[in-house]
Write a protein that holds these residues in place. Structure first.
Motif, PDB file in Angstrom:
ATOM      1  N   SER A 285      -0.538   2.117  -5.348  1.00 31.80           N
ATOM      2  CA  SER A 285       0.298   2.249  -4.151  1.00 31.80           C
ATOM      3  C   SER A 285       0.765   3.693  -3.968  1.00 31.80           C
ATOM      4  O   SER A 285       0.992   4.418  -4.933  1.00 31.80           O
ATOM      5  CB  SER A 285       1.522   1.330  -4.250  1.00 31.80           C
ATOM      6  OG  SER A 285       1.148  -0.020  -4.297  1.00 31.80           O
TER       7      SER A 285
ATOM      8  N   ARG B 158      -6.807   4.856   1.465  1.00 33.27           N
ATOM      9  CA  ARG B 158      -6.990   3.416   1.253  1.00 33.27           C
ATOM     10  C   ARG B 158      -8.284   2.939   1.900  1.00 33.27           C
ATOM     11  O   ARG B 158      -9.006   2.116   1.340  1.00 33.27           O
ATOM     12  CB  ARG B 158      -5.800   2.649   1.818  1.00 33.27           C
ATOM     13  CG  ARG B 158      -4.472   2.996   1.211  1.00 33.27           C
ATOM     14  CD  ARG B 158      -4.360   2.621  -0.238  1.00 33.27           C
ATOM     15  NE  ARG B 158      -4.171   1.200  -0.447  1.00 33.27           N
ATOM     16  CZ  ARG B 158      -3.891   0.658  -1.622  1.00 33.27           C
ATOM     17  NH1 ARG B 158      -3.773   1.442  -2.695  1.00 33.27           N
ATOM     18  NH2 ARG B 158      -3.727  -0.646  -1.752  1.00 33.27           N
TER      19      ARG B 158
ATOM     20  N   ASP C 230       0.839  -1.192   0.000  1.00 33.99           N
ATOM     21  CA  ASP C 230       0.000   0.000   0.000  1.00 33.99           C
ATOM     22  C   ASP C 230       0.875   1.243   0.000  1.00 33.99           C
ATOM     23  O   ASP C 230       0.462   2.304  -0.446  1.00 33.99           O
ATOM     24  CB  ASP C 230      -0.900   0.007   1.247  1.00 33.99           C
ATOM     25  CG  ASP C 230      -1.799  -1.212   1.309  1.00 33.99           C
ATOM     26  OD1 ASP C 230      -2.701  -1.319   0.458  1.00 33.99           O
ATOM     27  OD2 ASP C 230      -1.594  -2.067   2.181  1.00 33.99           O
TER      28      ASP C 230
ATOM     29  N   HIS D 126       2.377  -1.387  -9.442  1.00 33.19           N
ATOM     30  CA  HIS D 126       1.358  -1.160  -8.403  1.00 33.19           C
ATOM     31  C   HIS D 126       0.775   0.243  -8.561  1.00 33.19           C
ATOM     32  O   HIS D 126       1.147   1.171  -7.831  1.00 33.19           O
ATOM     33  CB  HIS D 126       1.971  -1.327  -7.014  1.00 33.19           C
ATOM     34  CG  HIS D 126       2.753  -2.606  -6.852  1.00 33.19           C
ATOM     35  ND1 HIS D 126       2.156  -3.847  -6.796  1.00 33.19           N
ATOM     36  CD2 HIS D 126       4.101  -2.820  -6.756  1.00 33.19           C
ATOM     37  CE1 HIS D 126       3.087  -4.776  -6.653  1.00 33.19           C
ATOM     38  NE2 HIS D 126       4.263  -4.190  -6.646  1.00 33.19           N
TER      39      HIS D 126
END
Length: 389
Positions: A73, A119, A46, A70
């Motif tokens: 991220s 997130r 993350d 990613h």
């Protein structure tokens, strides 16, 4: 809140240590994963913190690779100095934040919390946010497993949502025994197969209780999980947040690397103590140690177990000694608890005792966000020795 996964990319051990400390100080449930695991299994970072101090070109290439692999991220770049051209290059490569070495804690932790909030918002749009609840004993024999097991059963029973309890204790874990189940696999099987630990494989590893609760039983080995398993425990707990709404952890009563992994991952840390001198003394030391380690002192909730008048130490004295209000009190009822444990049937499923009602109220307080513990009384905290015990 689902536990986040952080990746630190550097060739320098001191950089890794300092950034790890900053990440731990952020007050966000987060696990630090190894680069080798990324892309091998369920792990996707993350957050990635990239060291661009020495070789800026290699650092930019690492940022570009991360952004390509990613896309969602967050990427933090850490440079030796603030140079406008370097900041521009980092942002073009895909970095979200730019810091100079050594990052200021307030600025770094603020960026970390913003990342966690984004997130959580993204995850909330697709599924119910998960909660990781860690139960930790002030000493052996205070009833940590009893409280954790009955809370987990009540969560599964009341919410009908995916709930799992994980027993971190090596060899002497009793979660499965308290629930009257005989598991085929243990938590050790899970951490040794992280590379294939998806939802389907998890279904094979957990035992199921009639309440709907799933169980990752304690290892039967004396030395596992051990110090070398801490990062795997962090990863396991992160994976569980993707498949379960509630993750309950019986972390035992010793501050070791595996227990710390659970404490770092926790949304709430329930410290279980009895109203006696050894238990309160240990609880005070544990509270202080958790704060020192940056494991989230603001997430601590005090549970007073086996509390029946006349008290050896009054609850108000305990609150003053620990610097926290008592979140919940469970009365002492040896006969009822002993009968439940020996039969392998949790309290809530066997009788309508006062203790069963207390577990019901406690669990409903977890389910309902408005019923959390009193705020820490840190300005009133006194040394345990000042009470003359």
């Amino acid at each position: 809140m689902a536990q986040l996964a952080a990746l630190i990319i550097t060739h320098e051990d001191e950089f890794r240590r300092q950034i790890s400390n900053l990440i731990r100080a952020g007050g966000v449930p987060i696990g630090i994963v190894e680069e080798v695991r990324v892309g091998m299994g369920p792990t996707e970072p993350d957050l990635a913190v990239v060291d661009i101090r020495g070789d800026a070109a290699a650092g930019m290439a690492a940022i570009e690779r991360l952004r390509a692999a990613h896309p969602t991220s967050a990427i933090f770049a850490v440079a030796a100095a603030t140079e406008p051209e370097l900041i521009l290059q980092a942002m073009r490569a895909g970095a979200n934040e730019f810091f100079t070495w050594l990052p200021q804690q307030d600025a770094f932790c603020g960026a970390l919390r913003r990342t966690a909030a984004r997130r959580e918002t993204a995850q909330a749009a697709t599924r119910q946010p998960s909660s990781t609840l860690v139960f930790f004993g002030a000493k052996g024999g205070v009833g940590t497993t009893t409280v954790a097991v009955n809370c987990a059963v009540e969560l599964a029973r009341l919410t009908k949502r995916p709930t799992v309890i994980a027993d971190l204790k090596s060899c002497f874990g009793e979660v499965a025994l308290f629930l009257g189940v005989r598991p085929r696999y243990t938590l050790l099987d899970a951490i040794e197969n992280l590379h294939r630990l998806d939802r389907d494989f998890l279904k094979e590893l957990v035992a199921r209780h009639k309440s709907g609760l799933e169980i990752l039983a304690g290892s039967e080995k004396f030395d596992r999980p051990g110090a070398g398993d801490a990062s795997a425990i962090e990863e396991l707990l992160r994976v569980l947040t993707k498949s379960h709404d509630f993750i309950v952890v019986d972390a035992g009563n010793a501050i070791n690397s595996c227990a710390l992994a659970a404490l770092y991952a926790a949304d709430m840390i329930f410290l279980v103590a009895n109203p006696d001198v050894p238990s309160v003394r240990n609880a005070q030391r544990l509270v202080e140690r958790v704060r020192q380690l940056g494991a989230g002192g603001e997430r601590i909730r005090i549970l007073l177990n086996r509390a029946t008048e006349p008290f050896v130490i009054a609850p108000k004295q305990i609150e003053t000694a620990l610097g926290y209000g008592i979140h919940h009190t469970f009365t002492s009822d040896y006969k009822t608890v002993s009968t439940a444990l020996n039969s392998g049937v949790p309290l809530s499923l066997t009788n309508h005792s006062e203790l069963a009602e207390q577990f019901d109220r406690f669990t409903r307080g977890i389910i309902s966000p408005g019923e959390l513990a009193p705020k820490p009384q840190t300005d009133k905290r006194r040394s345990f020795l000042s009470f003359g015990f």
